[in-house]
Scaffold this motif. Structure first.
Motif, mmCIF file in Angstrom:
data_model
loop_
_atom_site.group_PDB
_atom_site.id
_atom_site.type_symbol
_atom_site.label_atom_id
_atom_site.label_comp_id
_atom_site.label_asym_id
_atom_site.label_seq_id
_atom_site.Cartn_x
_atom_site.Cartn_y
_atom_site.Cartn_z
ATOM 1 N N GLU B 294 -9.268 -11.232 2.012
ATOM 2 C CA GLU B 294 -9.923 -11.297 0.776
ATOM 3 C C GLU B 294 -10.323 -10.152 0.143
ATOM 4 O O GLU B 294 -10.540 -9.864 -0.817
ATOM 5 C CB GLU B 294 -11.127 -12.383 0.844
ATOM 6 N N ALA B 295 -10.836 -9.200 1.186
ATOM 7 C CA ALA B 295 -11.439 -8.034 0.712
ATOM 8 C C ALA B 295 -10.234 -6.941 0.053
ATOM 9 O O ALA B 295 -10.641 -6.067 -0.589
ATOM 10 C CB ALA B 295 -12.126 -7.340 1.978
ATOM 11 N N ALA B 296 -9.017 -7.166 0.640
ATOM 12 C CA ALA B 296 -8.007 -6.039 0.257
ATOM 13 C C ALA B 296 -6.983 -6.348 -0.687
ATOM 14 O O ALA B 296 -6.381 -7.551 -0.336
ATOM 15 C CB ALA B 296 -7.511 -5.802 1.712
ATOM 16 N N ASP B 297 -6.693 -5.684 -1.637
ATOM 17 C CA ASP B 297 -5.452 -6.028 -2.251
ATOM 18 C C ASP B 297 -4.254 -5.089 -1.765
ATOM 19 O O ASP B 297 -4.692 -4.001 -1.297
ATOM 20 C CB ASP B 297 -5.637 -5.288 -3.697
ATOM 21 N N ILE B 298 -3.392 -5.681 -1.846
ATOM 22 C CA ILE B 298 -1.962 -4.801 -1.382
ATOM 23 C C ILE B 298 -1.297 -4.637 -2.466
ATOM 24 O O ILE B 298 -0.854 -5.406 -3.217
ATOM 25 C CB ILE B 298 -0.855 -5.557 -0.430
#
Lengths: 323, 323
Positions: B294-298
Motif C-alpha cells: 500500500e505504501a509504494a507506487d510503481i
C-alpha cells in the motif's frame, strides 16, 4: 572533562521491562528489570518506569540531573517522529503517546523506536556491529525480525515497515502460510518455529535420527536440532542446511542491494553458533557478488538481552546530538 | 531574491557526455551533448567539459560566476568521498581523480557519483520519484542497474556496491550465467538481453507466434517482444510475464526490507509501459506485505535521458548545502 552524564535505555517487552543507566560512550553503569504491568495500559507502564528510574538513582546516590536523555523501545508499530505507538499487540496498547508520556514522567527528552531496531542499533554501537555504519541485523527467534542500518542510521521506510526481514519471501511457490497472511516468508523456515516445521518434514525419512522420539512426542525444539547437528545427526544437519539455505539466499540478495560491512545474526536461534554460520556463509558466498561478499563479515550477535537497552541509549544520544 | 545561480549537471557516458545548466530548483536552462574523447584518458574528457561549459556560458551571455557547483556522474566504481574513479571500463579510465581534476578545470566545488545513482536521484528530485525520500530505482537496459534512496540519500554501502540490483539472484538454481560471474542474476532475465533469451526459450513451443521469424533471423529485440505482447501474441505475453515475475519477486523482497514510497522503473525496457507494469504489479502484490504494498507506487521513469544531468545537479546542490 564535564560532569558525568547518564542516559537511560529502556526495552519494553510483553513480560518484563529492561532498564539501564548507560554512559554516553555506551558503558552500562547499572541494569535491572521490572515486570510489565498486566493492566494493558501504557500509563501504568510509564508510571512504573518513572518510579524505577527515580528509585534506582537514589539508591546509587545520584541526583535526577545526571540523566540527560532517555531512549525506549517497544514492540509494535511506532511512528518515530511523533513518538506515537499505533499498536503494540503484545502489550495491549493502541494509539498511545509513549514519547510524550515518558517525557512528562521523566522530565527529559525521550526518543523511541521499535524493539528490533533498538537491538540492531545496540549491536552496531557496542556489539558485533563493531561501530560499522552499514549493518544488516536479523533476529531469529519465535519469529524473524530485523533492522537495517545504512549510513549509521536505522531505516524506517515510508510507513515504518523497513527492516521486516522476516517477511521476505524465501519460498516463492507452495511455501507455508505465515502469520502475516502471505506464504513462504523467511519466518516460516528460518525462525525457531520454522526449524521445527522443517524437522517435522525431514526427520520421517531419517528413521535413524536421534530426534525422532522428540518429534513424535511433539517436544522437539530448534535447540534440540542444533545440538543433534553438532553431533552429526544427518537429519538435523539436513534441517539446519535447508533453513540456512533460505536465510543465506535472502541475506545475499539484501547485501547485493545494501552492501553492508557487517551482517549480525541475533535471537535464540543464533545460539546455534558455528553450526548455523558455516552452512549460512556457504550459501551467502554463492549468491553474493564477490566485492559484496568480501565487504561483509557475518557474525553472531554479542550483546544478548542487553542489545535493546544499549540501542535505546544510542537513540537517546542521537536525538540529543541532533537537538 | 538573490542573484540567479546555476548548477552544472554532467552525465559522462562511453559515447557522449550530456551537460546542462540547471537552476537550484531543478529547472533545466540549457542542455547539450559532446562526444566522449576517444583517447581513453580522463584528462581529455575534463578539458572537453571545461571548454564546453565556458563556451556555452558565453553564448548565453553569462559570467562564469553564475555557476556555484557542479555534479558529475560516470559509469564504474567510484569513491564518492575522495572523488576517485577506480575503474570505468567503458571509458578506459583507471585510478582517475575525477573530482579534483574537474574542480581545477571549473574552479567550483564538484560532487561525483555513479551513473545509476545520479539517474535515481534525478527521478527522485524532478521525475517519477516525485520528491519522495524513500525510492527504489531500477533501470532495465542492456544490463540492469539501480539506485536505492533512503531518508532522501542515495545508499553507497560499505565499499560502493549498494544498489547493484541487477545482481540480485532471481533464479537460484540452474540460472543463466551472468557477466558478473554468478548465475541466475536478475540481469539475466529482466534486462533487454534477458528478455530476448527468455523469448528464445519460449517461442519454439509457440509456432504461431509472430516473433518466430525475427527469432530465427536472430534479429529479435526486447522492443519487438513488447510490441507483440500488446497485440496479444501469446508467446510474447508469456515472455513478458516470466521476466516480470522475477523482477516483481525481487522488488517485493526489497520493498519488504526498505519500505519505499516509490518504485521507479527506467531504462529502454521501461518503454514497455503498461504491458510491463501490469504483470509486474500483480507479482509485486503477491510477494509484498500488505502495508508495504500500500505504501509504494510503481511507476515508469519520467525524465528519460535527462535523469542523469538532473541528478548530477542534485548532488551538486546537496554537497553545497552540507558544505
Amino acid at each position: 572533562m564535564g560532569e558525568e552524564k547518564w542516559l537511560v535505555g529502556i526495552d519494553i517487552g510483553g513480560t518484563t521491562i529492561k532498564l539501564a543507566f548507560i554512559t554516553e560512550s555506551g558503558e552500562i553503569i547499572s541494569k535491572w528489570e521490572i515486570d510489565t504491568s498486566k493492566d494493558g495500559s501504557g500509563s501504568s507502564v510509564v508510571n512504573d518506569i518513572g518510579r524505577a528510574v527515580r528509585g534506582n538513582l537514589s539508591e546509587l546516590g545520584k541526583q535526577p540531573e545526571i540523566i540527560t536523555a532517555v531512549g525506549a523501545g517497544a514492540p509494535g508499530f511506532l511512528e518515530m517522529e511523533t513518538g506515537f505507538v499505533y499498536e503494540a499487540i503484545n502489550l495491549g496498547w493502541k494509539d498511545f503517546a509513549l514519547k510524550d508520556e515518558l517525557e512528562q514522567e521523566l522530565g527529559v527528552p525521550v526518543a523511541i523506536d521499535n524493539d528490533a531496531n533498538i537491538a540492531a542499533l545496540g549491536e552496531m554501537w557496542r556489539g558485533a556491529g563493531d561501530g560499522a555504519k552499514d549493518v544488516l541485523f536479523i533476529t531469529l527467534g519465535t519469529g524473524v525480525g530485523g533492522g537495517v542500518i545504512a549510513n549509521g542510521e536505522i531505516l524506517h521506510g515510508s510507513n515504518g515497515m523497513a527492516g521486516e526481514l522476516g517477511h521476505i519471501t524465501a519460498v516463492p511457490e507452495n511455501g507455508w502460510l505465515c502469520n502475516c497472511g502471505k506464504a513462504g516468508c523467511l519466518e516460516t523456515v528460518s525462525s525457531a518455529t520454522g526449524i521445527v516445521k522443517l524437522a517435522a518434514e525431514i526427520i520421517p525419512s531419517h528413521p535413524e535420527s536421534t530426534l525422532k522420539p522428540l518429534l513424535e512426542k511433539e517436544q522437539l525444539t530448534a535447540k534440540d536440532v542444533f545440538v543433534a547437528a553438532e553431533k552429526e545427526d544427518r537429519a538435523a544437519l539436513a534441517v539446519v542446511e535447508k533453513s540456512m539455505y533460505y536465510l543465506g539466499f535472502a541475506l545475499a540478495n539484501l547485501a547485493n542491494t545494501l552492501n553492508p560491512s557487517k551482517i549480525v545474526i541475533g535471537g535464540g536461534v543464533s545460539k546455534g553458533g558455528q553450526t548455523l554460520l558455516k552452512p549460512l556463509i556457504d550459501v551467502y558466498a554463492k549468491f553474493a557478488l564477490k566485492r559484496v561478499y568480501e565487504a561483509a563479515d557475518i557474525k553472531i550477535a554479542q550483546l544478548g538481552n542487553d542489545a535493546g537497552i544499549v540501542g535505546a541509549a544510542w537513540i537517546a544520544l542521537e536525538a540529543k546530538r541532533k537537538a
